[in-house]
Design a protein around this motif. Structure first.
Motif, PDB file in Angstrom:
ATOM      1  N   GLY A   1       0.798  -1.221   0.000  1.00 13.49           N
ATOM      2  CA  GLY A   1       0.000   0.000   0.000  1.00 13.49           C
ATOM      3  C   GLY A   1       0.824   1.261   0.000  1.00 13.49           C
ATOM      4  O   GLY A   1       0.420   2.279   0.586  1.00 13.49           O
ATOM      5  N   ARG A   2       2.017   1.204  -0.645  1.00 15.55           N
ATOM      6  CA  ARG A   2       2.865   2.405  -0.743  1.00 15.55           C
ATOM      7  C   ARG A   2       3.681   2.324  -2.018  1.00 15.55           C
ATOM      8  O   ARG A   2       3.843   1.240  -2.608  1.00 15.55           O
ATOM      9  N   ASN A   3       4.196   3.489  -2.455  1.00 14.54           N
ATOM     10  CA  ASN A   3       5.051   3.527  -3.634  1.00 14.54           C
ATOM     11  C   ASN A   3       6.495   3.748  -3.221  1.00 14.54           C
ATOM     12  O   ASN A   3       6.825   3.737  -2.034  1.00 14.54           O
ATOM     13  N   PHE A   4       7.359   3.927  -4.210  1.00 15.26           N
ATOM     14  CA  PHE A   4       8.787   4.098  -3.911  1.00 15.26           C
ATOM     15  C   PHE A   4       9.077   5.399  -3.168  1.00 15.26           C
ATOM     16  O   PHE A   4      10.136   5.545  -2.548  1.00 15.26           O
TER      17      PHE A   4
ATOM     18  N   PHE B   1      -3.590   1.326 -15.401  1.00 16.55           N
ATOM     19  CA  PHE B   1      -4.374   1.181 -14.174  1.00 16.55           C
ATOM     20  C   PHE B   1      -4.552   2.550 -13.523  1.00 16.55           C
ATOM     21  O   PHE B   1      -3.840   3.510 -13.835  1.00 16.55           O
ATOM     22  N   ASP B   2      -5.517   2.636 -12.630  1.00 17.19           N
ATOM     23  CA  ASP B   2      -5.787   3.846 -11.845  1.00 17.19           C
ATOM     24  C   ASP B   2      -5.549   3.546 -10.369  1.00 17.19           C
ATOM     25  O   ASP B   2      -5.688   2.399  -9.922  1.00 17.19           O
ATOM     26  N   PHE B   3      -5.238   4.578  -9.610  1.00 18.24           N
ATOM     27  CA  PHE B   3      -5.000   4.378  -8.172  1.00 18.24           C
ATOM     28  C   PHE B   3      -5.153   5.716  -7.459  1.00 18.24           C
ATOM     29  O   PHE B   3      -5.183   6.787  -8.082  1.00 18.24           O
ATOM     30  N   THR B   4      -5.248   5.642  -6.130  1.00 12.66           N
ATOM     31  CA  THR B   4      -5.333   6.827  -5.280  1.00 12.66           C
ATOM     32  C   THR B   4      -4.028   6.966  -4.521  1.00 12.66           C
ATOM     33  O   THR B   4      -3.600   6.037  -3.814  1.00 12.66           O
ATOM     34  N   GLU B   5      -3.395   8.130  -4.677  1.00 12.01           N
ATOM     35  CA  GLU B   5      -2.108   8.390  -4.037  1.00 12.01           C
ATOM     36  C   GLU B   5      -2.272   9.516  -3.020  1.00 12.01           C
ATOM     37  O   GLU B   5      -2.877  10.550  -3.323  1.00 12.01           O
ATOM     38  N   TYR B   6      -1.756   9.279  -1.822  1.00  6.65           N
ATOM     39  CA  TYR B   6      -1.837  10.279  -0.751  1.00  6.65           C
ATOM     40  C   TYR B   6      -0.505  11.011  -0.701  1.00  6.65           C
ATOM     41  O   TYR B   6       0.469  10.554  -0.091  1.00  6.65           O
ATOM     42  N   GLU B   7      -0.497  12.168  -1.347  1.00  6.80           N
ATOM     43  CA  GLU B   7       0.735  12.926  -1.505  1.00  6.80           C
ATOM     44  C   GLU B   7       1.042  13.720  -0.233  1.00  6.80           C
ATOM     45  O   GLU B   7       0.157  14.376   0.349  1.00  6.80           O
ATOM     46  N   VAL B   8       2.310  13.690   0.226  1.00  9.53           N
ATOM     47  CA  VAL B   8       2.749  14.469   1.383  1.00  9.53           C
ATOM     48  C   VAL B   8       3.120  15.869   0.896  1.00  9.53           C
ATOM     49  O   VAL B   8       4.072  16.038   0.127  1.00  9.53           O
ATOM     50  N   ILE B   9       2.349  16.857   1.325  1.00 12.42           N
ATOM     51  CA  ILE B   9       2.594  18.224   0.850  1.00 12.42           C
ATOM     52  C   ILE B   9       3.307  19.085   1.884  1.00 12.42           C
ATOM     53  O   ILE B   9       3.912  20.102   1.542  1.00 12.42           O
ATOM     54  N   SER B  10       3.230  18.707   3.175  1.00 11.68           N
ATOM     55  CA  SER B  10       3.955  19.441   4.221  1.00 11.68           C
ATOM     56  C   SER B  10       3.902  18.625   5.514  1.00 11.68           C
ATOM     57  O   SER B  10       3.338  17.529   5.545  1.00 11.68           O
TER      58      SER B  10
ATOM     59  N   GLY C   1       7.381   6.372  -0.673  1.00 14.81           N
ATOM     60  CA  GLY C   1       6.940   6.168   0.698  1.00 14.81           C
ATOM     61  C   GLY C   1       5.536   6.683   0.945  1.00 14.81           C
ATOM     62  O   GLY C   1       5.055   6.650   2.086  1.00 14.81           O
ATOM     63  N   TRP C   2       4.863   7.177  -0.092  1.00 21.48           N
ATOM     64  CA  TRP C   2       3.511   7.693   0.073  1.00 21.48           C
ATOM     65  C   TRP C   2       2.506   6.542   0.054  1.00 21.48           C
ATOM     66  O   TRP C   2       2.697   5.524  -0.627  1.00 21.48           O
ATOM     67  N   THR C   3       1.428   6.749   0.789  1.00 16.51           N
ATOM     68  CA  THR C   3       0.388   5.729   0.869  1.00 16.51           C
ATOM     69  C   THR C   3      -0.374   5.653  -0.451  1.00 16.51           C
ATOM     70  O   THR C   3      -0.716   6.676  -1.055  1.00 16.51           O
ATOM     71  N   VAL C   4      -0.647   4.428  -0.876  1.00 10.31           N
ATOM     72  CA  VAL C   4      -1.390   4.177  -2.116  1.00 10.31           C
ATOM     73  C   VAL C   4      -2.455   3.133  -1.818  1.00 10.31           C
ATOM     74  O   VAL C   4      -2.193   2.139  -1.131  1.00 10.31           O
ATOM     75  N   ASP C   5      -3.669   3.362  -2.316  1.00 10.81           N
ATOM     76  CA  ASP C   5      -4.713   2.347  -2.193  1.00 10.81           C
ATOM     77  C   ASP C   5      -5.657   2.446  -3.390  1.00 10.81           C
ATOM     78  O   ASP C   5      -5.466   3.278  -4.287  1.00 10.81           O
ATOM     79  N   ASN C   6      -6.622   1.559  -3.379  1.00  6.29           N
ATOM     80  CA  ASN C   6      -7.660   1.531  -4.423  1.00  6.29           C
ATOM     81  C   ASN C   6      -7.064   1.405  -5.824  1.00  6.29           C
ATOM     82  O   ASN C   6      -7.387   2.166  -6.734  1.00  6.29           O
ATOM     83  N   VAL C   7      -6.148   0.442  -5.982  1.00 11.09           N
ATOM     84  CA  VAL C   7      -5.619   0.142  -7.314  1.00 11.09           C
ATOM     85  C   VAL C   7      -6.733  -0.559  -8.097  1.00 11.09           C
ATOM     86  O   VAL C   7      -7.227  -1.610  -7.682  1.00 11.09           O
ATOM     87  N   ARG C   8      -7.117   0.001  -9.224  1.00 12.65           N
ATOM     88  CA  ARG C   8      -8.318  -0.467  -9.931  1.00 12.65           C
ATOM     89  C   ARG C   8      -8.137  -0.315 -11.437  1.00 12.65           C
ATOM     90  O   ARG C   8      -7.164   0.271 -11.896  1.00 12.65           O
ATOM     91  N   ASN C   9      -9.116  -0.831 -12.159  1.00  9.35           N
ATOM     92  CA  ASN C   9      -9.192  -0.677 -13.616  1.00  9.35           C
ATOM     93  C   ASN C   9      -7.894  -1.095 -14.305  1.00  9.35           C
ATOM     94  O   ASN C   9      -7.376  -0.396 -15.178  1.00  9.35           O
ATOM     95  N   VAL C  10      -7.379  -2.260 -13.904  1.00 10.02           N
ATOM     96  CA  VAL C  10      -6.149  -2.775 -14.503  1.00 10.02           C
ATOM     97  C   VAL C  10      -6.509  -3.435 -15.830  1.00 10.02           C
ATOM     98  O   VAL C  10      -7.323  -4.364 -15.875  1.00 10.02           O
TER      99      VAL C  10
ATOM    100  N   PRO D   1      -5.061  13.431  -0.863  1.00  7.86           N
ATOM    101  CA  PRO D   1      -5.340  12.338  -1.809  1.00  7.86           C
ATOM    102  C   PRO D   1      -5.461  12.862  -3.240  1.00  7.86           C
ATOM    103  O   PRO D   1      -6.033  13.925  -3.488  1.00  7.86           O
ATOM    104  N   ARG D   2      -4.907  12.109  -4.175  1.00  6.82           N
ATOM    105  CA  ARG D   2      -4.988  12.472  -5.595  1.00  6.82           C
ATOM    106  C   ARG D   2      -5.332  11.218  -6.393  1.00  6.82           C
ATOM    107  O   ARG D   2      -4.769  10.150  -6.168  1.00  6.82           O
ATOM    108  N   GLN D   3      -6.248  11.372  -7.348  1.00 11.22           N
ATOM    109  CA  GLN D   3      -6.580  10.275  -8.251  1.00 11.22           C
ATOM    110  C   GLN D   3      -5.603  10.318  -9.431  1.00 11.22           C
ATOM    111  O   GLN D   3      -5.532  11.314 -10.148  1.00 11.22           O
ATOM    112  N   LYS D   4      -4.882   9.238  -9.614  1.00  9.83           N
ATOM    113  CA  LYS D   4      -3.865   9.216 -10.648  1.00  9.83           C
ATOM    114  C   LYS D   4      -4.020   7.970 -11.512  1.00  9.83           C
ATOM    115  O   LYS D   4      -4.755   7.039 -11.181  1.00  9.83           O
ATOM    116  N   SER D   5      -3.311   7.976 -12.623  1.00  8.79           N
ATOM    117  CA  SER D   5      -3.291   6.826 -13.533  1.00  8.79           C
ATOM    118  C   SER D   5      -1.848   6.527 -13.892  1.00  8.79           C
ATOM    119  O   SER D   5      -1.011   7.429 -13.977  1.00  8.79           O
ATOM    120  N   GLY D   6      -1.554   5.262 -14.087  1.00  4.66           N
ATOM    121  CA  GLY D   6      -0.196   4.865 -14.433  1.00  4.66           C
ATOM    122  C   GLY D   6      -0.205   3.755 -15.458  1.00  4.66           C
ATOM    123  O   GLY D   6      -1.263   3.222 -15.820  1.00  4.66           O
TER     124      GLY D   6
END
Length: 395
Positions: free
Chosen positions: A51-54, A90-99, A56-65, A186-191
């Motif tokens: 549930g994280r990316n490289f 695929f699409d996913f939700t990424e929780y970006e650390v902004i501060s 270190g941010w939290t990632v969930d709801n990996v969908r539409n693969v 949280p940000r909705q992203k695609s990869g």
């Protein structure tokens, strides 16, 4: 025109329209474009497993693969050339650390901050000063004069807010805070994942054999791996199941089959049925009672050749006899009419010739005024041009 179309005409038209739509769809490229981020295989696997990316941010709801056919052009370092390759989107939700800020644990009741600050708020700025620890918060509050307002910037539920409350007399009541906490959004992203054309620094969870796998085999193996990992909740509490599908609509063969079949069903079967229903309900021209003649059933035949007429000897003999009879008849008629013509000429010559005399053709004109009034029966004395009436005598 449209009422003369048979059902098979509509079927052919539907397939043709479907093929045209499929051609346009293929020409326009893949429906699901490559995502905004290029994700490595190992990073994609850790997103599903931990549930994280490289970063270190939290990632969930990996969908539409989805697995797409070879439509994306990519430079292959092994072949040293551009090749068409498949890819996974695929699409996913990424929780970006902004501060970073200070997490609020509890707000004492009956204090100026009660009702304004809430637990789980992350305080980032106090009166224009950035804070990330409890000591920084106390220092910023003590710098504010008594009975003055203080402005605090915080994050609540992923959105930034600003609150204002009035402090009392010193010493100010303490706000129970926790440790330094990241502020996430949280940000909705695609990869998208590209084939293993470049050797990755971190090997795949599936082992070295992944380099020999096709994209389909890779997704199948990874789905089995994630199913087992999700069952072990103690070791992988954030593991997610992997569900995927093929983007059949991007495959040219499947596109022609899907769109052509859809056109056959919609235009060839459903549409004629609706038309017949509307015509039967009286919304169109009904079928004529007169039987239509199908000219296609009849075939033209060449006209029989006429034989050219030939003159035989019997025909020549008959023609000569007719000519002889005609000449004899004309000679006999001329001899009988000669005496009669001579007698008529003698009678004409004996008739006296009348002489012409010069006499008036019309009677002389009489002046109407010269005729006494009583003998005239029209009103010429009144200046009439036509004698149409008789005027009465003037009194």
């Amino acid at each position: 025109m449209i009422e003369h179309l048979k059902r098979w005409h509509w079927c052919v038209l539907g397939i043709l329209v479907g093929c045209i739509v499929a051609s346009v769809s293929i020409w326009s490229g893949p429906h699901e474009k490559p995502g905004e981020d290029t994700i490595r295989h190992r990073e994609f696997e850790e997103m599903l497993l931990y549930g994280r990316n490289f970063k270190g941010w939290t990632v969930d709801n990996v969908r539409n693969v989805q697995l797409h056919p070879p439509l994306l052009e990519l430079y292959d370092q092994k072949k040293k050339a551009n090749v068409l390759t498949d890819f996974i989107s695929f699409d996913f939700t990424e929780y970006e650390v902004i501060s970073f800020g200070l997490l609020v644990k509890e707000v004492p009741p009956n204090t100026p901050a009660s009702g304004v600050l809430k637990p789980e708020d992350t305080i980032t700025i106090v009166n224009g000063t950035a804070v990330q620890s409890d000591g920084q918060v106390k220092t910023a509050l003590n710098a504010v004069p008594p009975n003055s307002e203080v402005k605090i910037t915080l994050f609540r539920g992923g959105s930034e807010k600003q609150v204002v409350f009035k402090l009392g007399e010193k010493p100010y009541p303490a706000i129970e805070t926790g440790s330094r906490s990241p502020v996430i959004r949280p940000r909705q992203k695609s990869g998208h994942i590209l084939p293993l054309v470049v050797k990755e620094a971190r090997p795949s969870l599936l082992g070295k054999d992944v380099e020999k796998m096709s994209a389909t085999e890779y997704l199948q193996k990874l789905a089995e791996y994630m199913t087992k990992a999700k069952a072990d909740t103690a070791k992988y509490p954030k593991a997610m199941e992997l569900t995927w599908k093929k983007a059949f609509i991007d495959d040219p063969k499947m596109a022609y089959l899907i769109y052509g079949g859809g056109g056959f069903v919609v235009i060839g079967l459903i549409w004629p049925t609706i038309l017949n229903f509307l015509v039967g309900a009286g919304f169109g021209r009904g079928k004529s009672d007169q039987k239509e003649v199908d000219l296609a059933k009849y075939k033209s035949k060449p006209e029989p050749k006429k034989e050219k007429a030939t003159v035989t000897e019997d025909d020549m003999d008959q023609l000569k006899r007719l000519e002889a009879e005609l000449e004899a008849s004309l000679a006999k008629g001329a001899s009988e009419s000669a005496p009669a013509s001579a007698g008529a000429a003698t009678a004409v010559a004996a008739a006296p010739i009348k002489k012409l005399t010069a006499t008036a053709v019309e009677p002389p004109k009489v002046d109407p005024k010269a005729v006494p009034h009583k003998d005239r029966d029209f009103g010429a004395d009144q200046g009439d041009f036509y004698p149409t009436e008789v005027h009465g005598k003037k009194k």
